[in-house]
Design an enzyme around this catalytic site. Structure first.
Site, PDB file in Angstrom:
ATOM      1  N   SER A  70      27.573 120.191  59.404  1.00 38.51           N
ATOM      2  CA  SER A  70      26.965 119.283  60.522  1.00 38.51           C
ATOM      3  C   SER A  70      27.977 119.055  61.587  1.00 38.51           C
ATOM      4  O   SER A  70      27.453 118.896  62.898  1.00 38.51           O
ATOM      5  CB  SER A  70      26.552 117.940  59.973  1.00 38.51           C
ATOM      6  N   LYS A 146      30.702 111.898  61.900  1.00 38.51           N
ATOM      7  CA  LYS A 146      30.021 112.410  63.103  1.00 38.51           C
ATOM      8  C   LYS A 146      30.669 112.085  64.286  1.00 38.51           C
ATOM      9  O   LYS A 146      31.732 111.290  64.440  1.00 38.51           O
ATOM     10  CB  LYS A 146      28.529 111.810  63.261  1.00 38.51           C
TER      11      LYS A 146
END
Length: 264
Positions: A70, A146
């Site tokens: 990701s 993230k």
């Protein structure tokens, strides 16, 4: 004659020195303190080392492993990163552009798998122990990594092919995975990030189940600041991938704002 003490210690020597022939023959020489045998010293050193490692893990830095794609190409699968945990302990909230590790806020890992442990029980046990004290990434960690796109009080949006707007200013995102679009497959906003929270997105927008995918949950997809473990500072493994993780210049643009998370 009567003043001489037969068999006495002699001038300036106490009874302890007098009972030691070596001390008696070398007046004034300091006796060497006996050192603890290694077999007794080793367990003490191990306990001290483990205590220091646990202290460092709890308050200073900790290693984490990247379980998914990701954050590609910024971070690859299997990369190890060192996370600064001291700054959050000092009360400084995350800033826009930082890559942060945070506890799963509401079962996000149902969408994105965590790292898998080795099938060998002995290896798994050793890794778990070393992960617990911070010498290795925990094999059973349930954390995510993230990039912070917006902080509490910010307005954020993305439509069509982008770009992402923060407080009305477009982001220039050279860190995106090649071929990925700023919005990925999810349009959102404009929405306001709640105070004390952050809006996070992966750098591989087409392969990241981030804030965009949890807008129907409490908090509207934002992550509470108290879930943040720390900021990823450097990639340390594999050796050929070593690099620091600075804040991209686009987040310093005039008009985006400078307030940290939680201070709208």
């Amino acid at each position: 004659m009567g003043d001489q003490a037969t068999g006495g210690a002699g001038p300036g020597l106490g009874s302890a020195e007098a009972s030691d022939p070596a001390a008696a023959t070398t007046p004034g020489k300091a006796r060497t303190k006996r050192r603890m045998p290694f077999w007794q010293e080793a367990p003490v050193l191990v306990v001290v080392a483990l205590a220091l490692a646990l202290l460092i893990k709890t308050f200073l830095v900790q290693a984490f492993v990247i379980p998914s794609g990701s954050m590609m190409n910024t971070l690859g699968i299997g990369n190890r990163v060192v996370v600064d945990k001291l700054t959050p302990h000092l009360g400084s909230g995350p800033s826009r552009g930082e890559v942060v590790v945070f506890h799963d806020p509401s079962d996000w890992l149902g969408d994105e798998p965590a790292q898998k442990s080795s099938g060998n029980p002995a290896v798994r046990g050793v890794r778990s122990a070393l992960g617990w004290i911070g010498l290795l990434p925990s094999p059973d960690e349930k954390d995510l990594i993230k990039r912070v796109i917006a902080v509490g009080g910010d307005t954020v949006s993305c439509q069509g092919t982008g770009p992402v707007y923060v407080n009305g200013k477009p982001l220039d995102e050279p860190y995106l995975y090649p071929g990925a679009t700023p919005c990925g497959d999810r349009n959102f906003g404009p929405l306001t990030v709640p105070a004390g929270s952050i809006w996070v997105m992966g750098d591989h927008r087409n392969d990241s189940r981030d804030s965009r995918y949890h807008m129907d949950e409490p908090g509207g997809g934002s992550v509470p600041v108290d879930k943040v473990i720390g900021r990823a500072m450097v990639v340390v493994w594999p050796v050929g991938s070593w690099k620091t993780l600075p804040i991209p210049d686009t987040f310093a643009r005039t008009g985006i704002g400078s307030h940290p998370a939680g201070t709208p």
